[in-house]
Design a protein around this motif. Structure first.
Motif, PDB file in Angstrom:
ATOM      1  N   CYS A  23       0.818  -1.218   0.000  1.00 35.66           N
ATOM      2  CA  CYS A  23       0.000   0.000   0.000  1.00 35.66           C
ATOM      3  C   CYS A  23       0.848   1.263   0.000  1.00 35.66           C
ATOM      4  O   CYS A  23       0.345   2.344  -0.284  1.00 35.66           O
ATOM      5  N   GLY A  24       2.129   1.143   0.350  1.00 31.23           N
ATOM      6  CA  GLY A  24       3.019   2.294   0.370  1.00 31.23           C
ATOM      7  C   GLY A  24       3.179   2.925   1.731  1.00 31.23           C
ATOM      8  O   GLY A  24       3.674   4.046   1.853  1.00 31.23           O
ATOM      9  N   LEU A  25       2.795   2.210   2.779  1.00 32.81           N
ATOM     10  CA  LEU A  25       2.879   2.750   4.129  1.00 32.81           C
ATOM     11  C   LEU A  25       4.311   2.746   4.663  1.00 32.81           C
ATOM     12  O   LEU A  25       4.664   3.539   5.521  1.00 32.81           O
ATOM     13  N   GLY A  26       5.152   1.858   4.165  1.00 31.68           N
ATOM     14  CA  GLY A  26       6.535   1.741   4.640  1.00 31.68           C
ATOM     15  C   GLY A  26       7.034   0.346   4.364  1.00 31.68           C
ATOM     16  O   GLY A  26       6.575  -0.308   3.421  1.00 31.68           O
ATOM     17  N   ARG A  27       7.952  -0.129   5.226  1.00 31.51           N
ATOM     18  CA  ARG A  27       8.481  -1.482   5.049  1.00 31.51           C
ATOM     19  C   ARG A  27       8.954  -2.033   6.391  1.00 31.51           C
ATOM     20  O   ARG A  27       9.261  -1.287   7.317  1.00 31.51           O
ATOM     21  N   GLY A  28       9.022  -3.358   6.451  1.00 31.97           N
ATOM     22  CA  GLY A  28       9.541  -4.022   7.641  1.00 31.97           C
ATOM     23  C   GLY A  28      11.044  -3.834   7.710  1.00 31.97           C
ATOM     24  O   GLY A  28      11.754  -4.168   6.772  1.00 31.97           O
ATOM     25  N   ALA A  29      11.534  -3.268   8.811  1.00 32.26           N
ATOM     26  CA  ALA A  29      12.960  -3.014   8.963  1.00 32.26           C
ATOM     27  C   ALA A  29      13.645  -4.106   9.786  1.00 32.26           C
ATOM     28  O   ALA A  29      14.818  -4.374   9.593  1.00 32.26           O
ATOM     29  N   ILE A  30      12.923  -4.716  10.689  1.00 32.84           N
ATOM     30  CA  ILE A  30      13.446  -5.807  11.517  1.00 32.84           C
ATOM     31  C   ILE A  30      12.417  -6.925  11.456  1.00 32.84           C
ATOM     32  O   ILE A  30      11.223  -6.680  11.566  1.00 32.84           O
ATOM     33  N   LEU A  31      12.884  -8.148  11.286  1.00 27.30           N
ATOM     34  CA  LEU A  31      11.968  -9.280  11.219  1.00 27.30           C
ATOM     35  C   LEU A  31      12.617 -10.479  11.904  1.00 27.30           C
ATOM     36  O   LEU A  31      13.569 -11.052  11.388  1.00 27.30           O
ATOM     37  N   LEU A  32      12.124 -10.821  13.082  1.00 25.03           N
ATOM     38  CA  LEU A  32      12.600 -11.987  13.815  1.00 25.03           C
ATOM     39  C   LEU A  32      11.485 -13.022  13.839  1.00 25.03           C
ATOM     40  O   LEU A  32      10.321 -12.679  14.021  1.00 25.03           O
ATOM     41  N   ARG A  33      11.846 -14.291  13.675  1.00 20.71           N
ATOM     42  CA  ARG A  33      10.846 -15.361  13.599  1.00 20.71           C
ATOM     43  C   ARG A  33      10.940 -16.297  14.798  1.00 20.71           C
ATOM     44  O   ARG A  33      12.021 -16.549  15.319  1.00 20.71           O
ATOM     45  N   TRP A  34       9.766 -16.818  15.190  1.00 18.21           N
ATOM     46  CA  TRP A  34       9.731 -17.845  16.213  1.00 18.21           C
ATOM     47  C   TRP A  34      10.551 -19.047  15.720  1.00 18.21           C
ATOM     48  O   TRP A  34      10.419 -19.466  14.589  1.00 18.21           O
ATOM     49  N   GLY A  35      11.439 -19.543  16.562  1.00 19.51           N
ATOM     50  CA  GLY A  35      12.231 -20.720  16.229  1.00 19.51           C
ATOM     51  C   GLY A  35      13.597 -20.414  15.652  1.00 19.51           C
ATOM     52  O   GLY A  35      14.434 -21.303  15.563  1.00 19.51           O
ATOM     53  N   ASP A  36      13.844 -19.177  15.221  1.00 17.64           N
ATOM     54  CA  ASP A  36      15.173 -18.793  14.727  1.00 17.64           C
ATOM     55  C   ASP A  36      16.025 -18.376  15.918  1.00 17.64           C
ATOM     56  O   ASP A  36      15.909 -17.255  16.397  1.00 17.64           O
ATOM     57  N   ASP A  37      16.862 -19.278  16.404  1.00 16.52           N
ATOM     58  CA  ASP A  37      17.732 -19.010  17.549  1.00 16.52           C
ATOM     59  C   ASP A  37      16.961 -18.624  18.810  1.00 16.52           C
ATOM     60  O   ASP A  37      17.484 -17.921  19.667  1.00 16.52           O
ATOM     61  N   MET A  38      15.718 -19.026  18.891  1.00 11.44           N
ATOM     62  CA  MET A  38      14.928 -18.795  20.092  1.00 11.44           C
ATOM     63  C   MET A  38      13.862 -19.878  20.164  1.00 11.44           C
ATOM     64  O   MET A  38      13.466 -20.421  19.133  1.00 11.44           O
ATOM     65  N   PRO A  39      13.408 -20.208  21.338  1.00 17.09           N
ATOM     66  CA  PRO A  39      12.411 -21.287  21.458  1.00 17.09           C
ATOM     67  C   PRO A  39      11.049 -20.855  20.904  1.00 17.09           C
ATOM     68  O   PRO A  39      10.760 -19.672  20.780  1.00 17.09           O
ATOM     69  N   VAL A  40      10.248 -21.845  20.580  1.00 21.38           N
ATOM     70  CA  VAL A  40       8.870 -21.588  20.177  1.00 21.38           C
ATOM     71  C   VAL A  40       7.948 -22.088  21.281  1.00 21.38           C
ATOM     72  O   VAL A  40       8.259 -23.058  21.967  1.00 21.38           O
ATOM     73  N   ARG A  41       6.829 -21.402  21.461  1.00 20.63           N
ATOM     74  CA  ARG A  41       5.858 -21.847  22.471  1.00 20.63           C
ATOM     75  C   ARG A  41       5.132 -23.086  21.991  1.00 20.63           C
ATOM     76  O   ARG A  41       4.861 -23.996  22.758  1.00 20.63           O
ATOM     77  N   THR A  42       4.789 -23.092  20.696  1.00 18.62           N
ATOM     78  CA  THR A  42       4.143 -24.249  20.077  1.00 18.62           C
ATOM     79  C   THR A  42       4.728 -24.422  18.690  1.00 18.62           C
ATOM     80  O   THR A  42       5.159 -23.444  18.068  1.00 18.62           O
ATOM     81  N   GLU A  43       4.746 -25.629  18.183  1.00 18.92           N
ATOM     82  CA  GLU A  43       5.289 -25.876  16.841  1.00 18.92           C
ATOM     83  C   GLU A  43       4.514 -25.120  15.765  1.00 18.92           C
ATOM     84  O   GLU A  43       5.065 -24.767  14.734  1.00 18.92           O
ATOM     85  N   ALA A  44       3.238 -24.871  16.002  1.00 18.35           N
ATOM     86  CA  ALA A  44       2.433 -24.129  15.031  1.00 18.35           C
ATOM     87  C   ALA A  44       2.951 -22.705  14.823  1.00 18.35           C
ATOM     88  O   ALA A  44       2.716 -22.102  13.777  1.00 18.35           O
ATOM     89  N   MET A  45       3.688 -22.180  15.803  1.00 16.97           N
ATOM     90  CA  MET A  45       4.216 -20.814  15.699  1.00 16.97           C
ATOM     91  C   MET A  45       5.580 -20.762  15.019  1.00 16.97           C
ATOM     92  O   MET A  45       6.039 -19.683  14.663  1.00 16.97           O
ATOM     93  N   ARG A  46       6.219 -21.903  14.812  1.00 21.10           N
ATOM     94  CA  ARG A  46       7.553 -21.914  14.192  1.00 21.10           C
ATOM     95  C   ARG A  46       7.496 -21.205  12.839  1.00 21.10           C
ATOM     96  O   ARG A  46       6.662 -21.467  12.005  1.00 21.10           O
ATOM     97  N   GLY A  47       8.406 -20.253  12.646  1.00 20.77           N
ATOM     98  CA  GLY A  47       8.494 -19.499  11.400  1.00 20.77           C
ATOM     99  C   GLY A  47       7.588 -18.278  11.339  1.00 20.77           C
ATOM    100  O   GLY A  47       7.732 -17.445  10.449  1.00 20.77           O
ATOM    101  N   LYS A  48       6.660 -18.144  12.278  1.00 20.43           N
ATOM    102  CA  LYS A  48       5.798 -16.957  12.335  1.00 20.43           C
ATOM    103  C   LYS A  48       6.606 -15.785  12.895  1.00 20.43           C
ATOM    104  O   LYS A  48       7.697 -15.956  13.430  1.00 20.43           O
ATOM    105  N   ILE A  49       6.063 -14.604  12.820  1.00 17.94           N
ATOM    106  CA  ILE A  49       6.786 -13.395  13.228  1.00 17.94           C
ATOM    107  C   ILE A  49       6.783 -13.241  14.752  1.00 17.94           C
ATOM    108  O   ILE A  49       5.724 -13.111  15.366  1.00 17.94           O
ATOM    109  N   LEU A  50       7.953 -13.262  15.324  1.00 18.76           N
ATOM    110  CA  LEU A  50       8.130 -13.014  16.761  1.00 18.76           C
ATOM    111  C   LEU A  50       8.150 -11.508  17.026  1.00 18.76           C
ATOM    112  O   LEU A  50       7.533 -11.012  17.961  1.00 18.76           O
ATOM    113  N   HIS A  51       8.884 -10.768  16.180  1.00 18.75           N
ATOM    114  CA  HIS A  51       9.001  -9.315  16.351  1.00 18.75           C
ATOM    115  C   HIS A  51       9.309  -8.683  15.001  1.00 18.75           C
ATOM    116  O   HIS A  51      10.195  -9.145  14.287  1.00 18.75           O
TER     117      HIS A  51
END
Length: 131
Positions: A23-51
């Protein structure tokens, strides 16, 4: 001090951020995912956006996926403009797949104003004091 809102999605953070970028609002500058060097609460969250940090001209917010997130209600993201044509264009792009709750129009207080709930359930308010 600066207020930086954070949007919580259950599992739709990444497509929401892609939509906002498109839409032109901006862009994601930082993207950390569940499971990338950090634990996941549930396997369903693996790869989803942590921050995520989302930035654009005059825009800064954070976002994440949380499988226990509450539905978004009781607040809205407010975008203020000086150029009415720019506001109308962004409003139309962000309304795609969503729901306009207050059509853009000059309001009794003198500014152009409108509201929508986007396709991801986020409420947005648009205000323009210019023409």
């Amino acid at each position: 001090m600066r207020l930086s809102p954070s949007l919580f999605f259950t599992t739709g953070c990444e497509p929401a951020l892609a939509f906002y970028e498109q839409c032109g609002l901006g862009r994601g500058a930082i993207l950390l995912r569940w499971g990338d060097d950090m634990p996941v609460r549930t396997e369903a969250m693996r790869g989803k956006i942590l921050h995520a940090r989302f930035e654009g001209p005059g825009v800064l917010f954070h976002a994440s996926d949380n499988d226990d997130a509450e539905p978004m209600k009781g607040s809205a993201m407010m975008l203020e403009f000086e150029d009415l044509a720019v506001m109308r264009e962004l409003f139309a792009r962000m309304a795609v797949g969503g729901r306009i709750t207050v059509p853009l129009a000059r309001q009794y207080w003198g500014t152009f104003f409108g509201m929508l709930v986007d396709a991801f359930g986020v409420q947005w308010m648009f205000s323009c004091s210019g023409e």
